[in-house]
Design a protein around this motif. Structure first.
Motif, PDB file in Angstrom:
ATOM      1  N   UNK A  72      15.670 -18.468  40.191  1.00 42.72           N
ATOM      2  CA  UNK A  72      16.554 -17.951  41.169  1.00 42.72           C
ATOM      3  C   UNK A  72      17.082 -16.887  40.590  1.00 42.72           C
ATOM      4  N   UNK A  73      17.340 -16.820  39.294  1.00 41.69           N
ATOM      5  CA  UNK A  73      18.265 -15.791  38.590  1.00 41.69           C
ATOM      6  C   UNK A  73      17.538 -14.448  38.507  1.00 41.69           C
ATOM      7  N   UNK A  74      18.305 -13.509  38.625  1.00 44.78           N
ATOM      8  CA  UNK A  74      17.699 -12.052  38.380  1.00 44.78           C
ATOM      9  C   UNK A  74      17.977 -11.631  37.188  1.00 44.78           C
ATOM     10  N   UNK A  75      18.490 -12.311  36.205  1.00 46.95           N
ATOM     11  CA  UNK A  75      18.505 -11.955  34.896  1.00 46.95           C
ATOM     12  C   UNK A  75      17.502 -12.521  34.004  1.00 46.95           C
ATOM     13  N   UNK A  76      16.734 -11.325  33.346  1.00 48.15           N
ATOM     14  CA  UNK A  76      15.560 -11.907  32.675  1.00 48.15           C
ATOM     15  C   UNK A  76      16.153 -12.551  31.522  1.00 48.15           C
ATOM     16  N   UNK A  77      16.990 -12.307  30.853  1.00 46.12           N
ATOM     17  CA  UNK A  77      17.637 -13.050  29.627  1.00 46.12           C
ATOM     18  C   UNK A  77      17.979 -14.532  29.808  1.00 46.12           C
ATOM     19  N   UNK A  78      18.551 -14.652  31.073  1.00 48.81           N
ATOM     20  CA  UNK A  78      18.871 -16.024  31.519  1.00 48.81           C
ATOM     21  C   UNK A  78      17.635 -16.887  31.988  1.00 48.81           C
ATOM     22  N   UNK A  79      16.757 -16.302  32.483  1.00 51.71           N
ATOM     23  CA  UNK A  79      15.411 -16.972  32.976  1.00 51.71           C
ATOM     24  C   UNK A  79      14.835 -17.427  31.750  1.00 51.71           C
ATOM     25  N   UNK A  80      14.429 -16.596  30.758  1.00 54.59           N
ATOM     26  CA  UNK A  80      14.036 -17.118  29.441  1.00 54.59           C
ATOM     27  C   UNK A  80      14.650 -18.266  28.862  1.00 54.59           C
ATOM     28  N   UNK A  81      15.959 -18.191  28.629  1.00 49.18           N
ATOM     29  CA  UNK A  81      16.824 -19.169  28.018  1.00 49.18           C
ATOM     30  C   UNK A  81      16.632 -20.410  28.929  1.00 49.18           C
ATOM     31  N   UNK A  82      16.538 -20.273  30.306  1.00 45.36           N
ATOM     32  CA  UNK A  82      16.436 -21.725  30.994  1.00 45.36           C
ATOM     33  C   UNK A  82      15.102 -22.266  30.767  1.00 45.36           C
ATOM     34  N   UNK A  83      14.071 -21.218  30.673  1.00 45.52           N
ATOM     35  CA  UNK A  83      12.744 -21.713  30.265  1.00 45.52           C
ATOM     36  C   UNK A  83      12.543 -22.555  29.038  1.00 45.52           C
ATOM     37  N   UNK A  84      13.046 -21.905  27.835  1.00 43.21           N
ATOM     38  CA  UNK A  84      13.152 -22.514  26.856  1.00 43.21           C
ATOM     39  C   UNK A  84      13.809 -23.569  26.499  1.00 43.21           C
ATOM     40  N   UNK A  85      14.906 -23.682  26.938  1.00 43.57           N
ATOM     41  CA  UNK A  85      15.908 -24.764  27.056  1.00 43.57           C
ATOM     42  C   UNK A  85      15.157 -26.030  27.579  1.00 43.57           C
ATOM     43  N   UNK A  86      14.611 -25.784  28.740  1.00 47.80           N
ATOM     44  CA  UNK A  86      13.854 -26.966  29.462  1.00 47.80           C
ATOM     45  C   UNK A  86      13.106 -27.601  28.451  1.00 47.80           C
ATOM     46  N   UNK A  87      12.030 -26.684  27.806  1.00 47.94           N
ATOM     47  CA  UNK A  87      11.060 -27.019  27.138  1.00 47.94           C
ATOM     48  C   UNK A  87      11.290 -27.830  25.763  1.00 47.94           C
ATOM     49  N   UNK A  88      12.648 -27.056  25.132  1.00 45.53           N
ATOM     50  CA  UNK A  88      13.235 -27.848  24.093  1.00 45.53           C
ATOM     51  C   UNK A  88      13.457 -29.468  24.459  1.00 45.53           C
ATOM     52  N   UNK A  89      14.135 -29.688  25.507  1.00 48.67           N
ATOM     53  CA  UNK A  89      14.688 -31.024  26.062  1.00 48.67           C
ATOM     54  C   UNK A  89      13.347 -31.757  26.304  1.00 48.67           C
TER      55      UNK A  89
END
Length: 264
Positions: free
Chosen positions: A222-239
């Motif tokens: 949903x976010x238009x922010x590329x940096x936030x999108x990548x952070x969300x993807x990586x944090x989900x993978x970490x968890x």
């Protein structure tokens, strides 16, 4: 732009006013988000001749809305709260407790400081509200212009804050979504890279972990922010990887931290 009497009642004038009011609300929201206030959205209303506003002795208006959790923290109950900009009286903070039967006017604490104070001044007013929401500002309502009067003058006054066009990209909602995403990314990077972090022992049901992963997936989409999108993807993978590999892997699976360090 100067409007004739007939044009004062035109859809074009209403649209122009809503555009600049939306720009003003977005400018205030940007300052608040920079200061860590969780803005949920903004609104703008530009029908300068709406007779239903006479009960409020107003005409055009805008608002900045907060998350429910922030409002509850601010006033301690589930009532309605917000910052309202009135095209006659400027800014106020209002709090209508649930089931109280009070009106917005009954609860309004008026900022003063003129009809269109700078966004940083509005943010300072909210800081005062956060210290004491029932005493900040004044219960006495100021009046800076007569209702339904001089819409062209008001339009020019608001133009200095910029304009957004509803129904287009970016409209006010799209602008605030972008601002919220930027603020969220900034907070996430600061949290992930903070010094002296500890490993906490938090128990989660599998369903709760799945729900958290789903929320992060939603942010990614949903976010238009590329940096936030990548952070969300990586944090989900970490968890997900830590859940699979156990507590010993807490320092192994830190893709989100690595990305945040790059951004910092």
């Amino acid at each position: 732009m100067t409007y004739t009497d007939a044009e004062d009642r035109s859809p074009q004038l209403r649209g122009a006013l809503e555009s600049v009011i939306g720009g003003y609300m977005a400018a205030v929201a940007e300052v608040l988000l920079t200061e860590g206030v969780p803005v949920a959205g903004v609104s703008a209303y530009g029908d300068v001749h709406d007779p239903s506003q006479d009960d409020f002795a107003g005409d055009v208006e805008g608002s900045v809305e907060f998350t429910r959790a922030f409002s509850r923290t601010l006033v301690g109950d589930g009532g309605e709260t917000g910052l309202l900009w009135c095209g006659v009286s400027g800014w106020c903070f209002f709090h209508i407790p649930e089931g109280s039967g009070r009106s917005l006017l009954d609860s309004a604490r008026w900022m003063g400081s003129g009809l269109t104070p700078e966004p940083v001044r509005v943010a300072a007013f909210l800081s005062e509200v956060r210290l004491d929401p029932r005493e900040a500002g004044s219960g006495e309502r100021p009046f800076y212009r007569a209702p339904h009067s001089d819409p062209g003058v008001l339009l020019r006054r608001l133009e200095i804050f910029g304009a957004v066009v509803e129904g287009t990209d970016p409209g006010a909602d799209a602008v605030v979504t972008r601002l919220r995403s930027t603020a969220c990314r900034r907070r996430a990077v600061e949290a992930l890279t903070a010094a002296d972090q500890e490993i906490v022992d938090v128990a989660l049901h599998t369903g709760e972990l799945d729900a958290l992963a789903g929320l992060l997936e939603y942010v990614e989409g949903a976010t238009p922010d590329d940096g936030l999108r990548e952070l969300a993807r990586r944090l989900a993978r970490d968890l997900a990887l830590r859940a699979r590999d156990g507590v010993e892997s807490v320092d192994e699976h830190r893709e989100a931290f690595a990305y945040a360090e790059e951004q910092g």
